[in-house]
Design an enzyme around this catalytic site. Structure first.
Site, PDB file in Angstrom:
ATOM      1  N   GLU A  30       9.942  15.454  16.276  1.00 46.64           N
ATOM      2  CA  GLU A  30      10.357  15.395  14.873  1.00 46.64           C
ATOM      3  C   GLU A  30       9.579  16.463  14.098  1.00 46.64           C
ATOM      4  OE1 GLU A  30       9.149  11.976  12.399  1.00 46.64           O
ATOM      5  OE2 GLU A  30      11.225  11.903  11.735  1.00 46.64           O
ATOM      6  N   GLY A  48      -4.672   4.719   5.075  1.00 50.59           N
ATOM      7  CA  GLY A  48      -4.161   3.885   6.153  1.00 50.59           C
ATOM      8  C   GLY A  48      -5.295   3.257   6.940  1.00 50.59           C
ATOM      9  N   LYS A  89       0.869  -1.181   0.000  1.00 52.03           N
ATOM     10  CA  LYS A  89       0.000   0.000   0.000  1.00 52.03           C
ATOM     11  C   LYS A  89       0.901   1.224   0.000  1.00 52.03           C
ATOM     12  CE  LYS A  89      -1.737   2.606   3.175  1.00 52.03           C
ATOM     13  NZ  LYS A  89      -1.582   3.906   2.496  1.00 52.03           N
ATOM     14  N   VAL A 110      -7.341   0.605   3.893  1.00 49.98           N
ATOM     15  CA  VAL A 110      -6.505  -0.412   3.238  1.00 49.98           C
ATOM     16  C   VAL A 110      -5.337  -0.835   4.141  1.00 49.98           C
ATOM     17  CG1 VAL A 110      -5.005  -0.828   1.246  1.00 49.98           C
ATOM     18  CG2 VAL A 110      -7.230   0.269   0.933  1.00 49.98           C
ATOM     19  N   GLY A 111      -4.713   0.141   4.804  1.00 49.30           N
ATOM     20  CA  GLY A 111      -3.589  -0.181   5.700  1.00 49.30           C
ATOM     21  C   GLY A 111      -4.028  -1.112   6.822  1.00 49.30           C
ATOM     22  N   GLU A 156       9.732   1.322  10.454  1.00 48.85           N
ATOM     23  CA  GLU A 156      10.750   2.333  10.156  1.00 48.85           C
ATOM     24  C   GLU A 156      10.079   3.681  10.414  1.00 48.85           C
ATOM     25  OE1 GLU A 156      13.113   4.594   9.630  1.00 48.85           O
ATOM     26  OE2 GLU A 156      12.727   4.705   7.491  1.00 48.85           O
ATOM     27  N   CYS A 210      13.773  10.818   7.613  1.00 52.17           N
ATOM     28  CA  CYS A 210      13.693  10.303   8.985  1.00 52.17           C
ATOM     29  C   CYS A 210      15.042  10.378   9.691  1.00 52.17           C
ATOM     30  CB  CYS A 210      13.175   8.882   8.963  1.00 52.17           C
ATOM     31  SG  CYS A 210      14.055   7.819   7.815  1.00 52.17           S
ATOM     32  N   GLY A 238      -4.938   3.266  -1.322  1.00 53.55           N
ATOM     33  CA  GLY A 238      -5.962   3.616  -0.350  1.00 53.55           C
ATOM     34  C   GLY A 238      -5.390   4.181   0.928  1.00 53.55           C
TER      35      GLY A 238
HETATM   36  O1  TXE Z   1       2.282   9.678   7.965  1.00 51.78           O
HETATM   37  P1  TXE Z   1       1.508   8.362   8.428  1.00 51.78           P
HETATM   38  P2  TXE Z   1       1.809  11.172   8.000  1.00 51.78           P
HETATM   39  C1  TXE Z   1       6.472  11.312  10.296  1.00 51.78           C
HETATM   40  C2  TXE Z   1       6.809  12.757  10.084  1.00 51.78           C
HETATM   41  C3  TXE Z   1       5.526  13.331   9.574  1.00 51.78           C
HETATM   42  C4  TXE Z   1       4.521  12.539  10.371  1.00 51.78           C
HETATM   43  C5  TXE Z   1       3.130  12.450   9.820  1.00 51.78           C
HETATM   44  O2  TXE Z   1       7.126  13.354  11.314  1.00 51.78           O
HETATM   45  O3  TXE Z   1       5.393  14.690   9.830  1.00 51.78           O
HETATM   46  O4  TXE Z   1       5.081  11.248  10.439  1.00 51.78           O
HETATM   47  O5  TXE Z   1       3.119  11.908   8.531  1.00 51.78           O
HETATM   48  C6  TXE Z   1      -0.155   4.439   6.625  1.00 51.78           C
HETATM   49  N1  TXE Z   1      -2.727   1.105   9.547  1.00 51.78           N
HETATM   50  N2  TXE Z   1       6.843  10.469   9.181  1.00 51.78           N
HETATM   51  O6  TXE Z   1       0.705  11.329   8.994  1.00 51.78           O
HETATM   52  O7  TXE Z   1       0.077   8.624   8.715  1.00 51.78           O
HETATM   53  C7  TXE Z   1      -0.433   5.619   5.739  1.00 51.78           C
HETATM   54  O8  TXE Z   1      -1.542   5.380   4.905  1.00 51.78           O
HETATM   55  C8  TXE Z   1      -1.899   0.875   8.509  1.00 51.78           C
HETATM   56  C9  TXE Z   1       8.113   9.836   9.270  1.00 51.78           C
HETATM   57  O9  TXE Z   1       1.554  11.599   6.631  1.00 51.78           O
HETATM   58  O10 TXE Z   1       2.315   7.726   9.470  1.00 51.78           O
HETATM   59  C10 TXE Z   1       0.879   5.734   5.001  1.00 51.78           C
HETATM   60  O11 TXE Z   1       0.932   4.801   3.951  1.00 51.78           O
HETATM   61  N3  TXE Z   1      -1.293   1.853   7.833  1.00 51.78           N
HETATM   62  C11 TXE Z   1       8.417   9.001   8.140  1.00 51.78           C
HETATM   63  C12 TXE Z   1       1.898   5.382   6.089  1.00 51.78           C
HETATM   64  O12 TXE Z   1       1.158   4.668   7.073  1.00 51.78           O
HETATM   65  C13 TXE Z   1      -1.503   3.126   8.235  1.00 51.78           C
HETATM   66  C14 TXE Z   1       7.608   8.884   6.971  1.00 51.78           C
HETATM   67  C15 TXE Z   1       2.532   6.605   6.745  1.00 51.78           C
HETATM   68  O13 TXE Z   1       1.531   7.497   7.077  1.00 51.78           O
HETATM   69  C16 TXE Z   1      -2.332   3.426   9.310  1.00 51.78           C
HETATM   70  C17 TXE Z   1       6.325   9.533   7.047  1.00 51.78           C
HETATM   71  C18 TXE Z   1      -2.962   2.349   9.980  1.00 51.78           C
HETATM   72  N4  TXE Z   1      -3.786   2.539  11.025  1.00 51.78           N
HETATM   73  C19 TXE Z   1       6.000  10.302   8.130  1.00 51.78           C
HETATM   74  N5  TXE Z   1      -2.343   4.777   9.481  1.00 51.78           N
HETATM   75  C20 TXE Z   1       9.717   8.285   8.087  1.00 51.78           C
HETATM   76  N6  TXE Z   1       9.937   7.321   8.973  1.00 51.78           N
HETATM   77  O14 TXE Z   1      10.527   8.542   7.215  1.00 51.78           O
HETATM   78  C21 TXE Z   1      -1.546   5.307   8.537  1.00 51.78           C
HETATM   79  N7  TXE Z   1      -1.047   4.313   7.774  1.00 51.78           N
END
Ligand code: TXE
Length: 471
Positions: free
Chosen positions: A378, A203, A170, A206-207, A245, A279, A201
């Site tokens: 962060e 999170g 996803k 689909v997540g 990660e 990150c 889709g």
């Molecule tokens: O990411 P989300 P967001 C950090 C960074 C950023 C903050 C918010 O600080 O400002 O997170 O980012 C999926 N079950 N990083 O809210 O929501 C979602 O659909 C399964 C650090 O935009 O964490 C997406 O594919 N999946 C970072 C993925 O998780 C779920 C990278 C990340 O989305 C889910 C990104 C659920 N319940 C953000 N909820 C890094 N480590 O590099 C969400 N997702």
């Protein structure tokens, strides 16, 4: 307008099940340029069934054949590199010169590293009269992030299929188009139907469906701590393995005997890559108190020298933030730091001159203490905080005084000194005197930064189980 309707399931492009679309906005222009049809839990069912169906045959293939497949995928990506790069530039505003190497180029070399690491995996060994085998962990759910739309997915898919697993991906709903090139690359490379599947889709639908699915054996996610923790919680109900990660707040320690100028310039460069949406970005700059004023000046000058603007222009070093939510979030962090009286060295809330549209934030440097909120949370934007220390022990204590444990940097007059200090830092990696990261070495975190390791042989091993055969 681009319209993307399809998931990739069992070797075919099939229309996603919902009537809902996610609109895609170019962060540099704020113009809507596309829409993607959202998938459903039923789409996930079909993708998981395909991955389960393909697992036995794929997991029994010879690792040398899987290595050849990974090289074939890398060759195709190389041929299509320009369109993949253009996609990530439009999708998240990554400056094109950087995107060529840090997104497309590295994703290609990651696939080759997995192929090259396969012979190093010990697939079978003797323990007494028994045989211990490494086996594919099974069907993997791979959930990608928007800050590295291609790489967060290609690292998981590459390692998982190298291990003999099959995958349901996803991509991040915020940046779903670039990762789809990987599905089409797998198709063109002749990866058997069902080995790699993509479902678009959110999170929450689909997540969650992937994570909860009884047919998924392991879930790997790159994302926020909240999403990672939620995946772990849902996966726990069926005792699934997880690889997480997540975020970071990494410290770059510049010791007394280091070259301060080189260290500060290189550290700011690391922190501002991808507009700070990385990150492992070194966002806390730790300097000897006696040299604080000098470090502030150098960091301010370096930050001001960044060329900010149109990500399609080859000279641009700092593009916009990837989306409106991230723009608001980063501005919120800056605004709170200003309200709390943290000393601003350069940057801040003013919109960069000459850029009327787009989610641009100025390269920003603060000077403060490790207890400032800005030093603990962060930000995920081009924002660095400088923190002074009195001696080496204090520098190490500050570096470790974080809920995260992803990356770090140590600068010292000699490498052995830096290594001794690095060994006391509880993070998954440490760059010594600015040495570039070797992408065959593991990447991953301690503490809130996650569980498991990606990249190279270590990435493959995350997708393997042991089987002991007695007799
Ligand atoms: O990411 P989300 P967001 C950090 C960074 C950023 C903050 C918010 O600080 O400002 O997170 O980012 C999926 N079950 N990083 O809210 O929501 C979602 O659909 C399964 C650090 O935009 O964490 C997406 O594919 N999946 C970072 C993925 O998780 C779920 C990278 C990340 O989305 C889910 C990104 C659920 N319940 C953000 N909820 C890094 N480590 O590099 C969400 N997702």
């Amino acid at each position: 307008m681009i319209r993307h309707d399809d998931n990739y399931i069992n070797g075919e492009w099939v229309r996603a099940g919902s009537e809902d679309f996610r609109q895609l906005t170019n962060p540099a222009t704020e113009e809507v340029y596309g829409e993607v049809r959202r998938g459903t839990a039923e789409d996930v069912d079909r993708a998981v069934a395909a991955a389960q169906g393909a697992l036995d045959a794929w997991s029994q293939t010879d690792p040398a054949d899987r290595a050849a497949t990974l090289h074939a995928m890398a060759d195709i990506m190389e041929r299509r590199a320009d369109e993949i790069t253009a996609s990530v530039v439009r999708e998240i505003g990554m400056p094109v010169t950087r995107a060529k190497t840090a997104s497309t180029g590295v994703s290609i070399s990651d696939l080759r590293h997995f192929a090259d690491a396969l012979p190093d995996v010990v697939w079978e060994e003797k323990v007494g009269d028994s045989t211990v085998r490494r086996m594919a962990a099974g069907v993997v759910g791979a959930i990608g992030a928007w800050n590295g739309p291609m790489r967060s997915v290609s690292l998981k898919v590459g390692a998982a299929i190298a291990a003999g697993c099959t995958v349901v991906v996803k991509p991040s709903e915020v940046a779903p188009l670039t990762p789809h090139f990987l599905a089409s690359v797998a198709e063109e490379a002749g990866v058997p139907a069902g080995v790699v599947n993509f479902v678009n889709g959110s999170g929450s639908i689909v997540g969650e469906a992937i994570t909860a699915h009884p047919g998924v054996d392991m879930v790997s996610i790159t994302g926020s701590v909240g999403a990672g923790a939620r995946v772990m919680e849902v996966a726990a109900r069926r005792v699934k393995r997880v690889a997480l990660e997540l975020g970071g707040k990494s410290a770059n320690i510049v010791l007394e005997d280091a070259d301060l100028e080189e260290a500060v310039r290189s550290g700011i460069d690391d922190a501002f890559r991808n507009s700070g949406q990385a990150c492992g970005a070194l966002t806390r700059l730790l300097v000897p108190r006696a040299r604080l004023a000098e470090a502030e000046q150098l960091a301010g000058e370096t930050a001001d020298s960044f060329i900010i603007g149109d990500p399609t222009a080859p000279r641009t070093q700092l593009g916009p933030l990837a989306n409106a939510d991230q723009y608001e979030s980063v501005r919120g962090h800056i605004s709170r730091a200003l309200d709390a009286g943290v000393k601003l060295i350069t940057g801040g809330l003013d919109h960069p001159a000459g850029l009327d549209r787009g989610y641009y934030v100025r390269s920003t440097v603060f000077s403060g203490t490790n207890s400032d909120r800005l030093a603990q949370e962060e930000v995920f934007g081009p924002v660095v905080i400088i923190i002074p220390f009195d001696d080496e022990d204090e520098a190490i204590r500050i570096a470790n005084d974080s809920e995260f444990g992803l990356a770090g940097g140590v600068w010292a007059g000699d490498r052995e000194h830096a290594r001794r200090v690095a060994s006391r830092i509880r993070t998954g990696r440490v760059r010594i005197n600015g040495t570039p990261i070797d992408m065959r070495a593991p990447h991953g975190g301690f503490k809130l930064s996650g569980i498991g390791r990606e990249m190279g042989r270590y990435g493959i091993e995350d997708y393997l189980e042991y089987q002991a055969q007695h007799g």
